[in-house]
Scaffold this active site. Structure first.
Site: not given
Ligand code: XUL
Ligand code: CO
Length: 451
Positions: A104, A107, A299, A342
């Site tokens: 992101h 991040d 994910d 994830d």
């Protein structure tokens, strides 16, 4: 020993095979091994995520961080800290030896004091990332914008009652789409974040749905405008952080996209633990996406069978993953997507090496499930039994019904005359379940999965 944050690991994680006693080696994942004529690495397209592994220090709602992430929360030069974080992340990607990563905007880049400063921070760090990509070979599987952490997004982003928040989210996504393109990302993900509600008492469902559709149109338009060739993905999740998330599951998103003329623009990024939160299986969500031409990416993680929340644990069950992998292989495999981890460490897994153990275990589990899936595909037993079950639809009556050449009255006449008199047949579920188990058990003996 080698320089860097993960100095305990020299070089990269090797393939050791099932007999290896080295925990820092892959037992099944052998990137160049051919499975159904394709490299394992190209089937699985593994990615590591920034947020759980490098942007989270182990804090939970009861306590502070436990993990050793010196770049997080330290006072002082935030850009220097961000650069240390990026160096550690790329060191990890290279040592683990996987082809992809995901992040992101927030991040990697410090917020700064304004949007312009945030953008400048992100641009500078993306310059660094381009250099790391060049040197390590790691590539961006997908980028995304964090539209849920900042207090401005407390009531959602695109679905916020305040259009200024919509505009802010639009600016962030525009930015991040461009960044993803610059980094050569193969997908762009939109996870709903706080697009949902905590109570219907303050929520206008129709309005929020219209806002979300408009937002998705704007994103698709900008993608085309800038010539980004990756796939736009939406990630289903039924709840958490809001009580009800609009992007509930694969079928809900598919329906929403079709209703709003968006189904050609988006595919799905399916997360295992989100599927189980929705009361489905991971297999179901993938099968739905495949059946409707909506499959995009994965994910990878798992929930905890005793808990009802998003624990994001590393996958560790071949049984759970064999059918999802079969479904993916049967559907032709990934195009732009891949398996992004994830998944996050447990809060007590505080050693730096735990990050390797977690990913190695997850990747080996996926690799083993891939072998089981390839075995099932090669044997053809499941496919054969499915074909047999629906055979009638390929014959006269079935093709006439689907082709639209018979009416209700025609069918009724055939039933009344006794020409049609169906006989129930077994669904053979237990037999099919055994076919799957046998494929899992016999992976080492399977023929065509060897290199
Ligand atoms: C949240 C989640 C996100 C998305 C990206 O549950 O899965 O990390 O994958 O925003
Ligand atoms: Co996710």
């Amino acid at each position: 020993m080698s320089e860097g944050f993960f100095s305990e690991i020299a070089g990269h994680i090797p393939f050791g095979g099932l007999d290896s006693t080295d925990p820092l080696s892959f037992k099944v994942y052998d990137p160049d091994r051919l499975v159904l004529g394709k490299r394992m690495a190209d089937h699985l397209r593994i990615g590591v995520c920034f947020w759980h592994s490098f942007a989270w220090d182990g804090r939970d709602m009861f306590g502070s961080g436990t993990l050793d992430r010196p770049w997080l929360g330290a006072p002082g030069d935030q850009m220097a800290a961000a650069r240390t974080k990026m160096a550690a992340a790329f060191e990890f990607f290279a040592k683990l030896g996987v082809p992809y990563y995901c992040f992101h905007d927030r991040d990697v880049a410090p917020d700064g004091d304004s949007f312009a400063e945030f953008r400048a921070n992100l641009d500078a760090l993306v310059d660094d990332a381009l250099g790391y990509q060049e040197r390590t070979g790691a590539r961006l599987l997908w980028g995304t914008a964090n539209l849920f952490s900042h207090p401005r997004y407390q009531a959602g982003a695109a679905t916020n009652p305040d259009p200024e928040v919509f505009a802010y989210a639009a600016a962030q996504v525009k930015n991040m789409l461009e960044v993803t393109k610059r980094l050569g990302g193969t997908n762009y993900v939109l996870w709903g974040g706080r697009e949902g509600y905590d109570t219907l008492l303050n929520t206008d469902l129709r309005r929020e749905g219209d806002q979300l559709a408009r937002f998705l149109h704007l994103v698709a338009e900008h993608k085309h405008k800038i010539g980004f060739e990756g796939t736009l993905l939406i990630e289903p999740k039924p709840m958490e952080p809001t009580k009800h998330q609009y992007d509930f599951d694969s079928a809900t998103i598919h329906g929403f996209l079709v209703r709003n003329g968006l189904d050609r623009e988006y595919r799905l990024n399916i997360e295992a633990n989100h599927a189980t939160l929705a009361g489905h299986s991971f297999h179901h969500e993938i099968a739905y996406a495949m059946a409707n031409g909506m499959f995009g990416s994965i994910d990878a993680n798992r929930g905890d069978p005793q808990n009802g929340w998003d624990t994001d644990q590393f996958p560790n069950s071949v049984e759970d993953l064999a059918m999802p992998l079969y479904e993916i292989l049967r559907g032709g495999g990934f195009t732009t997507g891949g398996f992004n981890f994830d998944a996050k460490l447990r809060r007590q897994s505080i050693s730096r090496t735990d990050l390797f153990h977690a990913h190695i275990g997850g990747i080996d589990t996926l690799a083993r499930a891939l072998l089981a899936a390839a075995t099932m595909l090669e044997q053809g037993t499941l496919a054969g039994m499915l074909e047999e079950r629906y055979a009638g639809w390929e014959e006269n009556l079935g093709t006439a019904i689907l082709g639209g050449s018979v009416t209700l009255a025609d069918l009724a006449a055939k039933v009344e005359s006794g020409e049609i008199d169906p006989k129930p047949v077994s669904g053979r579920q237990e037999l099919l379940e055994s076919v799957v188990n046998q494929a899992i058990w016999s992976v080492d003996r399977a023929s065509g999965t060897a290199g």
